[in-house]
Design an enzyme around this catalytic site. Structure first.
Site, mmCIF file in Angstrom:
data_model
loop_
_atom_site.group_PDB
_atom_site.id
_atom_site.type_symbol
_atom_site.label_atom_id
_atom_site.label_comp_id
_atom_site.label_asym_id
_atom_site.label_seq_id
_atom_site.Cartn_x
_atom_site.Cartn_y
_atom_site.Cartn_z
ATOM 1 N N LYS A 1 14.626 0.708 -3.436
ATOM 2 C CA LYS A 1 12.255 1.553 -4.039
ATOM 3 C C LYS A 1 12.282 1.546 -4.914
ATOM 4 C CE LYS A 1 10.555 5.803 -1.674
ATOM 5 N NZ LYS A 1 11.364 7.125 -0.807
ATOM 6 N N ASP B 1 9.981 13.614 4.716
ATOM 7 C CA ASP B 1 9.347 13.015 4.895
ATOM 8 C C ASP B 1 10.490 12.250 6.143
ATOM 9 O OD1 ASP B 1 7.217 13.706 3.845
ATOM 10 O OD2 ASP B 1 7.678 11.790 2.530
ATOM 11 N N PRO C 1 2.772 4.602 -1.145
ATOM 12 C CA PRO C 1 3.128 5.118 -2.848
ATOM 13 C C PRO C 1 4.273 4.534 -3.432
ATOM 14 C CG PRO C 1 3.636 6.520 -0.600
ATOM 15 C CD PRO C 1 3.260 5.293 0.042
ATOM 16 N N LYS D 1 1.084 -0.839 -0.525
ATOM 17 C CA LYS D 1 0.224 0.145 -0.116
ATOM 18 C C LYS D 1 0.784 1.522 -0.027
ATOM 19 C CE LYS D 1 -3.534 -2.644 2.910
ATOM 20 N NZ LYS D 1 -5.053 -1.964 3.694
#
Length: 521
Positions: free
Chosen positions: A113, A207, A93, A91
């Protein structure tokens, strides 16, 4: 391995050998010699006459690997859901997978990633951003190894950290919570990572939160390099819950260096409370002097009120509404460094986890005298070998026409000669100055000079500068085992022992390859 100082490695002149940097000779990882490009760590200034961050007046280019999609499919079992390690699973992104390289000479674990094409439609832009992140290398970072732009695929490849995230250890622990002294170590190490990135001209981190803090095989906390890469080409995506988002981001949609400090403040709150508390709620508790109410009850009072108050005050300063009122990264380090009480206790002991040991690669054949000296970090023996070898490995690297034999060239060669005499006589600081004069002219490029100056830096206890020079030698002569051996010694001096063992293995493999080709070593 991938990353470097702020100015690094321009193409040398053409010559008989293919001395271009390896990243300019596009091979897939599995088809290449698999040379990890060790990149310099903290920037250490060269002595007088030295070359600064890049070493020797040769310009700038990063050394991260470009993987093929086939490499990464093989490493991750075709991107199997069983290999997903991102907290939100499929889930998320941008999903993160663990994987293991399948090359016979390299079986290291990696983290991959995966971005969407919509986030980075232009492969060139994605590659340039990855190369920018790839110039960073530090023991407080989970460093970037490479990237992949294959068709619609956009992937980053980093060092794999096997001991979970700070979020897991703080919010979802099973046996015991993180002890107070370890929380202080986490705060300092991440502050040091941010300060390093800021000093290297990459102050933006996207982030920053407890999920971005990872624990390596020794239990040491490291900051994920993935946050140094924008989530999309415009850099306007911010996946953190809005309650934890810097107020200026809500106003203008942009991450600034001060925004990173705000996010660091939220991580400090996590460390204090053991919970993910919205900053506004925490600030109300701070103003009400309810420090004990804020502290993690699972610590059961086993912490210093004085230390907790200092950390809470730092968090409060980081969370100021006005960006200009927040501290900078140097302030973070200066505040947290004096709070470290158990510097000699290994992190894995403080975390209560077993140390993850993986046997270093076995050299393909008995080590040569140079390999043996480097494996023992015997600088005196390395010096003797470099003196004896002289410049035989420089053959073909420079061919000057008659017209180029100017007075400047003669002066440059005289500087090298003075450097050689000082090097022979073990006057290493003088040798650095003389070799730097030779290098700074830039007309001739000598891998041997870089290797010799690298050893001089090691003799002067300057391993960062030594690593940069060893990398420069590799740039000039990409398959020269001596360049890899010198990197191995410098990495070991920087306490990056796994990377040093990998580099030693690759140097030995290069020697064996050269001997099979009928050339002398």
């Amino acid at each position: 391995m991938g990353c470097c100082g702020s100015s690094f490695l321009e193409e040398p002149g053409t010559d008989d050998k293919d001395h271009r940097p390896h990243h300019q000779r596009r091979n897939s990882y599995t088809a290449s010699a698999n040379h990890h490009r060790a990149q310099p760590s903290n920037g250490t200034d060269h002595p007088a006459g030295g070359a600064g961050a890049g070493g020797g007046g040769v310009g700038s280019a990063g050394f991260i690997l470009e993987f093929s999609l086939a490499d990464l499919r093989a490493a991750t079992n075709n991107f199997s859901p069983d290999f997903i390690v991102s907290e939100s699973g499929e889930k998320a992104p941008n999903v993160v997978y663990k994987g293991r390289l399948q090359n016979q000479n390299n079986r290291r674990w990696i983290a991959v990633k995966k971005f969407t094409k919509q986030a980075w439609p232009d492969p060139k832009q994605f590659a340039e951003e990855a190369k920018g992140v790839g110039k960073l290398r530090h023991k407080r970072l989970a460093n970037l190894i490479g990237y992949c732009c294959d068709g619609d695929e956009r992937l980053l490849v980093a060092e794999y950290m096997p001991n979970d995230t700070l979020a897991k250890h703080l919010f979802h622990w099973e046996n015991e919570t993180i002890q107070w002294d370890m929380r202080l170590r986490v705060a300092l190490y991440i502050a040091e990572a941010l300060d390093y990135c800021s000093n290297e001209g990459r102050p933006l981190y996207h982030d920053l939160n407890a999920y971005r803090v990872l624990f390596d095989e020794n239990g040491d906390p490291r900051l994920s390099c993935f946050g140094l890469m924008k989530n999309s080409r415009d850099g306007k995506s911010y996946s953190t819950n809005l309650a934890y988002t810097p107020p200026e981001y809500l106003r203008n949609g942009r991450v600034t260096p001060e925004s990173v400090i705000f996010s660091f403040g939220t991580v400090l709150l996590d460390l204090l409370s053991g919970k993910h508390i919205p900053p506004t709620h925490a600030l109300e508790m701070i103003r009400g002097k309810n420090i004990l109410l804020l502290m993690d009850s699972h610590l059961e009072g086993d912490f210093s009120i004085e230390e907790a108050t200092l950390v809470l005050d730092l968090a409060s300063r980081c969370l100021q509404y006005e960006p200009r009122e927040r501290p900078n990264t140097k302030d973070l380090v200066a505040t947290l460094a004096p709070l470290q009480n158990k510097p000699d206790v290994p992190s894995h002991v403080m975390l209560g986890i077993p140390k993850h040991e993986e046997a270093p690669p076995t050299p393909p054949h008995p080590l040569s005298p140079m390999g043996d000296a480097c494996s023992r970090m015997d600088l005196t023996a390395i010096h003797q070998i470099l003196v004896t070898t002289h410049y035989k490995d420089d053959e073909g690297t420079n061919e000057l026409s008659f017209q180029e034999w100017t007075q400047q060239i003669r002066d440059m060669l005289e500087a090298r000669k003075r450097g050689d005499l000082a090097f022979r006589d073990k006057d290493f600081r003088t040798a650095i100055d003389c070799y730097s004069q030779f290098i700074d002219v830039g007309t001739m490029v000598s891998p041997t000079v870089f290797a010799r100056r690298s050893l001089c830096h090691l003799m002067c206890d300057q391993p960062d500068a030594a690593l940069r020079d060893a990398m420069q030698a590799q740039c000039v002569y990409p398959e020269w085992s001596t360049a890899f051996y010198m990197q191995a010694v410098a990495l070991a001096k920087l306490d990056m022992h796994k990377d040093a063992a990998d580099m030693l293995h690759e140097a030995s493999a290069l020697e064996e390859k050269r001997q099979r080709g009928g050339k002398g070593s």
